[in-house]
Scaffold this active site. Structure first.
Site, mmCIF file in Angstrom:
data_model
loop_
_atom_site.group_PDB
_atom_site.id
_atom_site.type_symbol
_atom_site.label_atom_id
_atom_site.label_comp_id
_atom_site.label_asym_id
_atom_site.label_seq_id
_atom_site.Cartn_x
_atom_site.Cartn_y
_atom_site.Cartn_z
ATOM 1 N N GLY A 1 -17.240 -17.134 24.311
ATOM 2 C CA GLY A 1 -16.501 -18.271 23.761
ATOM 3 C C GLY A 1 -15.274 -18.522 24.614
ATOM 4 C CG HIS A 55 -8.768 -15.028 -27.755
ATOM 5 N ND1 HIS A 55 -10.075 -14.768 -27.412
ATOM 6 C CD2 HIS A 55 -8.616 -16.375 -27.694
ATOM 7 C CE1 HIS A 55 -10.684 -15.924 -27.135
ATOM 8 N NE2 HIS A 55 -9.820 -16.911 -27.307
ATOM 9 C CD GLU A 115 0.470 -20.510 10.659
ATOM 10 O OE1 GLU A 115 0.135 -19.401 11.138
ATOM 11 O OE2 GLU A 115 -0.121 -21.564 10.945
ATOM 12 C CE LYS A 142 -8.526 -26.089 13.186
ATOM 13 N NZ LYS A 142 -8.377 -25.403 14.481
ATOM 14 C CB SER A 149 -1.684 -14.810 14.655
ATOM 15 O OG SER A 149 -0.772 -15.870 14.444
ATOM 16 N NE ARG A 173 -5.724 -15.746 -24.589
ATOM 17 C CZ ARG A 173 -6.095 -14.476 -24.647
ATOM 18 N NH1 ARG A 173 -5.235 -13.548 -25.031
ATOM 19 N NH2 ARG A 173 -7.322 -14.126 -24.336
ATOM 20 C CE LYS A 203 -15.641 -25.886 15.735
ATOM 21 N NZ LYS A 203 -14.600 -25.762 16.722
ATOM 22 C CE LYS A 258 -4.421 -15.480 12.262
ATOM 23 N NZ LYS A 258 -5.384 -16.496 12.469
ATOM 24 C CG HIS A 272 -0.338 -14.495 10.049
ATOM 25 N ND1 HIS A 272 -0.896 -15.704 10.430
ATOM 26 C CD2 HIS A 272 0.706 -14.285 10.876
ATOM 27 C CE1 HIS A 272 -0.201 -16.196 11.444
ATOM 28 N NE2 HIS A 272 0.767 -15.349 11.739
ATOM 29 C CG ASN A 273 -3.850 -17.956 9.133
ATOM 30 O OD1 ASN A 273 -3.277 -17.149 9.869
ATOM 31 N ND2 ASN A 273 -4.862 -18.681 9.553
ATOM 32 N N GLY A 285 -1.810 -18.685 18.629
ATOM 33 C CA GLY A 285 -2.295 -19.872 19.333
ATOM 34 C C GLY A 285 -2.504 -19.590 20.811
HETATM 35 P P1 NBP Z 1 -13.195 -23.086 18.816
HETATM 36 O O1 NBP Z 1 -12.968 -22.587 17.435
HETATM 37 O O2 NBP Z 1 -13.035 -24.528 19.069
HETATM 38 O O3 NBP Z 1 -14.653 -22.587 19.231
HETATM 39 C C1 NBP Z 1 -15.308 -23.155 20.312
HETATM 40 C C2 NBP Z 1 -15.921 -22.113 21.220
HETATM 41 O O4 NBP Z 1 -17.024 -21.497 20.580
HETATM 42 C C3 NBP Z 1 -16.458 -22.813 22.453
HETATM 43 O O5 NBP Z 1 -16.254 -21.959 23.541
HETATM 44 C C4 NBP Z 1 -17.923 -22.969 22.115
HETATM 45 O O6 NBP Z 1 -18.777 -23.150 23.227
HETATM 46 C C5 NBP Z 1 -18.135 -21.660 21.448
HETATM 47 N N1 NBP Z 1 -19.413 -21.619 20.711
HETATM 48 C C6 NBP Z 1 -19.843 -22.293 19.673
HETATM 49 BR BR1 NBP Z 1 -18.882 -23.496 18.765
HETATM 50 N N2 NBP Z 1 -21.061 -21.996 19.302
HETATM 51 C C7 NBP Z 1 -21.417 -21.078 20.159
HETATM 52 C C8 NBP Z 1 -22.565 -20.353 20.317
HETATM 53 N N3 NBP Z 1 -23.599 -20.538 19.485
HETATM 54 N N4 NBP Z 1 -22.625 -19.460 21.311
HETATM 55 C C9 NBP Z 1 -21.594 -19.282 22.140
HETATM 56 N N5 NBP Z 1 -20.438 -19.968 22.042
HETATM 57 C C10 NBP Z 1 -20.359 -20.852 21.044
HETATM 58 O O7 NBP Z 1 -12.332 -22.269 19.892
HETATM 59 P P2 NBP Z 1 -10.837 -21.731 19.814
HETATM 60 O O8 NBP Z 1 -9.898 -22.768 19.327
HETATM 61 O O9 NBP Z 1 -10.614 -21.097 21.114
HETATM 62 O O10 NBP Z 1 -10.885 -20.611 18.687
HETATM 63 C C11 NBP Z 1 -11.751 -19.492 18.765
HETATM 64 C C12 NBP Z 1 -11.624 -18.710 17.474
HETATM 65 O O11 NBP Z 1 -10.273 -18.234 17.359
HETATM 66 C C13 NBP Z 1 -11.887 -19.541 16.230
HETATM 67 O O12 NBP Z 1 -12.504 -18.754 15.244
HETATM 68 C C14 NBP Z 1 -10.495 -19.929 15.768
HETATM 69 O O13 NBP Z 1 -10.443 -20.209 14.396
HETATM 70 C C15 NBP Z 1 -9.706 -18.683 16.132
HETATM 71 N N6 NBP Z 1 -8.276 -18.902 16.362
HETATM 72 C C16 NBP Z 1 -7.829 -20.030 16.936
HETATM 73 C C17 NBP Z 1 -6.469 -20.226 17.153
HETATM 74 C C18 NBP Z 1 -5.971 -21.472 17.830
HETATM 75 O O14 NBP Z 1 -4.730 -21.632 17.895
HETATM 76 N N7 NBP Z 1 -6.835 -22.326 18.353
HETATM 77 C C19 NBP Z 1 -5.571 -19.226 16.785
HETATM 78 C C20 NBP Z 1 -6.062 -18.057 16.234
HETATM 79 C C21 NBP Z 1 -7.414 -17.906 16.011
HETATM 80 P P3 NBP Z 1 -19.097 -24.618 23.815
HETATM 81 O O15 NBP Z 1 -18.160 -24.805 24.970
HETATM 82 O O16 NBP Z 1 -20.515 -24.539 24.231
HETATM 83 O O17 NBP Z 1 -18.892 -25.615 22.719
#
Ligand code: NBP
Length: 480
Positions: free
Chosen positions: A11, A452, A190, A260, A129, A446, A76, A183, A186-187, A131
């Site tokens: 990913g 109750h 937040e 989200k 966490s 109640r 995701k 986590k 934490h959210n 970003g």
């Molecule tokens: P996304 O949550 O947008 O995930 C997209 C990634 O998952 C892409 O690389 C996509 O590949 C890949 N993917 C998917 Br969708 N299906 C797949 C599959 N079947 N096989 C392999 N890869 C697959 O990415 P992100 O924003 O980097 O977040 C990643 C995780 O971290 C998420 O769970 C998110 O909730 C969490 N997170 C995000 C943040 C933030 O600030 N963004 C912070 C903390 C945690 P593709 O290129 O082919 O579409």
């Protein structure tokens, strides 16, 4: 032949890419794979300095790893994680480790850990966490799952994590879904912190008439004191940004909040666990209310506010009161969050170290703040502290803030300005410190309609009583 990779990352969206670069900076060779292969090749081409092994299949990815294989998914949350686990199981061997770094619901991590265990695979659910920037230069990492896997990844994750006073913001959280649970809390926190800051902004802007420059100055000052935090700092910055026409950009942003769902998960868990997590609950509901934009616009022309508009407040007194309300309500929010974690630890059989949790949130993540040092000290000093509010430091802080907190809420009420989180926090505080609450009447109601039963002050706990209320009720005397 290229040396074997230390870890794999699946990913390569924003989080995956930045974590890979962070791992590489710390000397780890990383095998990378993405569903869309061009993303992998583009990333590798853009990062010639990084210690990467670009792979075009999961089989190739697993083949390049040193043993035990460590594979981290940054995709995701949801079914895709299960699908990836199934594919990985075809290429891994007993003793290998799968890590889910996504925003996964903790119950899914519990289930996946148990499933992987049946296949001899060690599974970790790790909250991440901070970003994009955190991932790149030091995130807060909250690992949980199969404790046997922790020694195999500890050095690596502690190396790339943020540091607070030299300590890594990555400590073992607990079995099963504990990492993703923390986590989730934490959210939720937040959500609460952000809502409180929005209420402070609303009060200062509407009741005090502070413009964006003045707000930036106030938040800059607040960031030098006990409210010192990432969210106060970015809010200060936001107040200073103008659109191309020179007007504050903030005024042009539609007041309809997105989410989200992790705040909602926290609220649902609190309801399930019977913990009054009122502030985070209000923060989630405030986002829902904000999203009813069209309804609110209509209602604004129909429903009235205070009959006599309150006169503007003296800015300095208001600023101090709002500061105290924000600080006190923030203490309540964290106290509630830690109450929920304590209950969850009992319910799910985890041994949570609350001082370590405060440390993990101290750096790298969105809620990072100076205040978390005081929470760490409170739990390090008294690990079985019944409630954060009862710690000497926080009890004194609440006492010191109380007058301003009540004043800020009274001003909000007089001006018709909604402060759901600040006022929920105060009601919770007043409820928690009340030896008597009107739940005696609730129990009587109640018992009246549903038999109750109730307990009595003058009898041992556990003894139940029932009264035939309708039979015994008398007609009240009427004065007219
Ligand atoms: P996304 O949550 O947008 O995930 C997209 C990634 O998952 C892409 O690389 C996509 O590949 C890949 N993917 C998917 Br969708 N299906 C797949 C599959 N079947 N096989 C392999 N890869 C697959 O990415 P992100 O924003 O980097 O977040 C990643 C995780 O971290 C998420 O769970 C998110 O909730 C969490 N997170 C995000 C943040 C933030 O600030 N963004 C912070 C903390 C945690 P593709 O290129 O082919 O579409």
């Amino acid at each position: 032949m290229m040396s074997q990779a230390d870890i794999a990352v699946i990913g390569l969206a924003v989080m995956g890419q930045n974590l890979v670069l962070n791992l590489s900076d710390h000397g780890f060779r990383v095998a990378v794979y993405n569903r869309t292969h061009s993303v992998t090749t583009d990333f590798a081409a853009r990062s010639p300095e990084a210690k990467l092994v670009a792979c075009d299949s999961i089989a190739a990815l697993c083949a390049t790893l040193s043993v035990p294989r460590r594979v981290m998914m940054m995709v995701k949350a949801g079914p895709v994680v299960d699908e990836l686990i199934e594919t990985l199981l075809q290429h891994l061997e007993p003793g290998d480790i799968i890590i889910d770094g996504g925003n996964t619901l903790f119950t899914d991590s519990e289930r996946r850990m148990r499933y992987c265990h049946t296949k001899g695979i060690r599974f970790l659910g790790m909250g991440v966490s901070g970003g994009e920037e955190g991932a790149r230069f030091g995130p807060s990492l909250m690992p949980g799952g199969d404790v046997q896997a922790w020694p195999e990844v500890k050095a690596m994750f502690q190396a790339i994590a943020a540091k607070a006073n030299g300590d890594p913001c990555c400590q073992w959280v607990g079995q099963g879904g504990a990492g993703h649970y923390v986590k989730m809390i934490h959210n939720g926190i937040e959500y609460g912190d952000m809502q409180l800051i929005c209420e402070a902004y609303h009060l200062l802007h509407q009741a005090g008439g502070l413009n964006h420059d003045a707000l930036a100055t106030v938040f800059d000052r607040w960031n030098q004191g006990p409210l010192d935090s990432y969210l106060i700092q970015i809010t200060r910055d936001i107040f200073t940004v103008n659109d191309t026409d020179g007007a504050p950009l903030l005024n042009k942003i539609l007041d309809s909040a997105g989410q989200k769902g992790t705040g909602k998960w926290t609220g649902i868990n609190a309801l399930e666990q019977g913990i009054p997590l009122t502030l985070i609950g209000e923060a989630v509901f405030a986002r829902y209310l904000s999203a009813l934009k069209d309804e609110r616009v209509t209602a604004a022309t129909i429903l009235s506010g205070p009959e006599h508009p309150a006169s503007p407040e003296a800015p300095e007194a208001l600023i101090d009161a709002v500061h105290d309300a924000l600080y006190a309500a923030k203490i309540i929010s964290y106290a509630q969050g830690f109450m929920l974690m304590k209950q969850a630890a009992n319910a799910y059989n985890w041994t949570l170290n609350y001082g370590d949790i405060a440390l993990m949130w101290r750096g790298g993540c969105i809620i990072r703040s100076q205040f978390l040092d005081n929470i760490k000290t409170a739990y390090d000093t008294t690990p079985d502290l019944q409630n954060l509010m009862l710690d000497t430091f926080f009890n004194s802080a609440l006492k010191a803030c109380q007058t301003g907190w009540r004043k800020a809420i009274a001003i909000a009420v007089q001006h018709g300005i909604p402060v759901p989180a600040m006022s929920a926090a105060l009601s919770f505080y007043d409820g928690y410190r009340s030896a008597s609450l009107p739940a005696n009447l609730l129990q009587a109601q109640r018992d009246y309609f549903g038999a109750h039963t109730y307990e009595r002050h003058d009898k041992p706990r556990g003894e139940s009583f029932h009264t035939p209320w309708a039979t015994l009720a008398r007609t009240p005397s009427r004065s007219d």
